[in-house]
Design an enzyme around this catalytic site. Structure first.
Site, PDB file in Angstrom:
ATOM      1  N   ASP A 139       0.823  -1.205   0.000  1.00 33.24           N
ATOM      2  CA  ASP A 139       0.000   0.000   0.000  1.00 33.24           C
ATOM      3  C   ASP A 139       0.861   1.261   0.000  1.00 33.24           C
ATOM      4  O   ASP A 139       0.603   2.210  -0.741  1.00 33.24           O
ATOM      5  CB  ASP A 139      -0.907  -0.015   1.229  1.00 33.24           C
ATOM      6  N   ASP A 183      -9.331  -2.579   2.472  1.00 39.68           N
ATOM      7  CA  ASP A 183      -9.118  -1.910   3.747  1.00 39.68           C
ATOM      8  C   ASP A 183     -10.154  -2.329   4.782  1.00 39.68           C
ATOM      9  O   ASP A 183     -10.055  -1.939   5.947  1.00 39.68           O
ATOM     10  CB  ASP A 183      -9.152  -0.393   3.549  1.00 39.68           C
TER      11      ASP A 183
END
Length: 553
Positions: free
Chosen positions: A377, A449
């Site tokens: 990420d 997420d």
């Protein structure tokens, strides 16, 4: 779902948290307002490097400038000294002289306070224009449509204001926050119940996680490891798990880069996948409700196809088709702004289905996956802007649907809805922001997420249920609470840094570290790390028939 099938699910979990419209380092979008009528607000582009005095951030803070325009004014002729002192001037791109000459003539000699360049031809060549070539008066570009509308206002004695309204913390953020916490709390809790449970059984049935998670290391006969299922100790076991995690991340990175370079093709693949997984998710979430129905056409039926007898439940087929209809409605109206509630509902069902379908056997594999995706990420959000032409991250461009866009400084194009990858919880801004005249503003967070930290919270409640039957589920409570705190930190960082944030940067340490520390303080970290406590509990509670059925599959 077994562990080898985990990559098939994680491939769908690509998008991190993005809740703001970021600006390119080469050019930015702002707005100009004509008069006091909020209906006359137009999108413009400008180069931040041209401004030495900064850009006003609100309409009230922007200075007003009397507006002058004429089709005879190209900026190539030198106006009289101070002729446009403090005025807003619109000049037309007639390809009669360079941009630098126009700016110098109108700004430095004429003294104009705001220069609006009306674009009509090819991309403006501004690579040689430097901020030292002229004064600090705002210089912005508009397209031919906006220029035509501004020209109609020239006899109305209107004033122009130029500003960049920074998107503030919007109510859509709170909607997304509630959705994420709901998915984590509810999805993890439901995961300890059988998939075929009826709704009323949630209040009467004793929860017990899937037995196949807990019987893969312990034999029910003598407590010894089952042949072929011994835990691989030391470096060999760690390297195997690490290789598995690296394979997941490598495949995800490959799909992400493929989407970045061929967005117009991959986007339809993801739309198709979303329709399929949202239908399955909606069916999985609603099945406990419909399982209570006792209808004549809900009984099993035997159907022979190509000489093989197949059991069919017409009732389940009808329910699945109803769920598919919701996905098809979204598909038909996916370009409409007001379809977002249905997309959010389908997205919630997808995330819940992942949490219900992907059980983790131990904390070790969860830690490896979360650590690798933590790095993944950060790299694709913070590092890739240094390698892109417009200094926008690969992840942000894929998430917001801006891949394949132009990189040159030019007048803003009129907004046309385009296909966007739907693998995120996306909510349009609920409050008015003038910057929405350039393109709609959204708050969004990727499915990953929610689902990636959800793997941890799901395992936490598994461990609570098996290691402490009937006790308080402290690991579950801590992991859910820390997830909500990590999400708050994500949005706090978003407000203060004003750039899109990789949510896993905050969610991974906020969820993983407190859980590990709690397990260490309670002396249960080795058991949680290896999943041994769960195996021992399963040995004590499962029947021999259940064990043999699981161990032979």
């Amino acid at each position: 779902m077994s562990i080898p099938s985990l990559p098939c699910v994680l491939l769908l979990l690509l998008l991190p948290n993005h809740t703001a419209t970021s600006q390119s380092a080469n050019y930015s979008t702002g707005v100009i307002s004509a008069g006091n009528d909020t209906n006359h607000i137009y999108c413009v582009t400008y180069k931040p490097s041209w401004f030495t005095a900064g850009v006003p951030l609100s309409r009230s803070a922007a200075p007003t400038r009397p507006f002058f325009t004429s089709k005879s004014l190209t900026g190539c002729l030198t106006p009289a000294q101070g002729e446009y002192q403090g005025e807003g001037v619109m000049i037309y791109d007639m390809d009669q002289c360079t941009v630098e000459e126009r700016i110098r003539n109108v700004v430095d000699i004429g003294g104009a306070g705001l220069v609006v360049i009306a674009r009509a031809f090819n991309i403006l060549n501004v690579t040689t224009v430097k901020s030292a070539s002229f004064s600090s008066a705002p210089i912005v570009l508009v397209n031919s449509r906006v220029a035509g509308e501004l020209a109609l206002l020239r006899d109305s004695d209107v004033d122009l204001r130029f500003y960049f309204p920074i998107p503030k913390l919007d109510g859509s953020v709170f909607v997304i926050y509630f959705v994420c916490v709901f998915c984590i709390v509810v999805g993890s809790y439901l995961s300890i119940y059988p998939r075929d449970i009826k709704l009323y059984e949630f209040w009467t049935l004793t929860p017990k996680p899937p037995i196949r998670l807990t019987l893969n290391e312990v034999s029910l006969h003598d407590g010894e490891p089952v042949p072929g299922n011994e835990e691989e100790g030391g470096k060999a076991g760690f390297c195997k798990n690490l290789g598995f995690g690296l394979l997941i991340v490598a495949i995800m990175a490959g799909i992400l880069l493929g989407t970045y370079f061929a967005y117009d093709y991959f986007v339809f693949v993801f739309i198709f996948l979303f329709c399929i997984i949202s239908t399955s998710g909606l069916y999985a979430v609603t099945s406990p409700v419909f399982a209570m129905a006792t209808l004549p056409w809900g009984v099993n039926s035997k159907v022979t196809i190509i000489g093989k007898s197949i059991t069919v439940r017409p009732f389940r087929i009808v329910i699945w088709l109803v769920c598919l209809s919701f996905a098809l409605v979204w598909f038909a109206y996916r370009m409409e702004r007001d379809i977002w509630p249905l997309q959010v509902i389908l997205g919630v069902c997808v995330c819940l289905n992942v949490l219900l379908s992907v059980p983790m056997p131990n904390l070790k594999i969860i830690t490896i996956i979360m650590a690798l995706l933590f790095i993944y990420d950060i790299f694709f959000v913070f590092i890739t802007p240094y390698f892109t032409k417009d200094n926008i991250s690969v992840m942000e461009k894929v998430a917001t649907g801006r891949s394949g866009g132009r990189y040159e400084f030019d007048a803003p194009q009129d907004y046309v809805p385009k296909e966007r990858i739907p693998l995120s919880i996306s909510v349009p801004y609920l409050q008015r922001n003038d910057l929405s005249v350039c393109s709609p503003l959204y708050s969004l967070i990727g499915f990953g997420d929610i689902a990636i930290p959800g793997l941890l919270t799901t395992y936490a409640i598994y461990f609570d249920t098996l290691a402490h039957p009937g006790g308080t589920k402290w690991y579950y409570i801590i992991s859910c609470t820390c997830y909500s705190i990590g999400l708050v930190l994500t949005y706090v960082a978003l407000v203060f840094m004003d750039v899109a944030q990789p949510a896993l940067l905050y969610l991974v340490p906020c969820t993983l570290i407190p859980l590990v520390c709690t397990a260490k303080l309670r002396g249960e970290l080795p058991a949680m790390w290896s999943g041994r406590a769960g195996a021992a509990a399963a040995k004590a509670t499962a029947t021999n028939e259940e064990a043999q059925q699981i161990l032979t599959h």
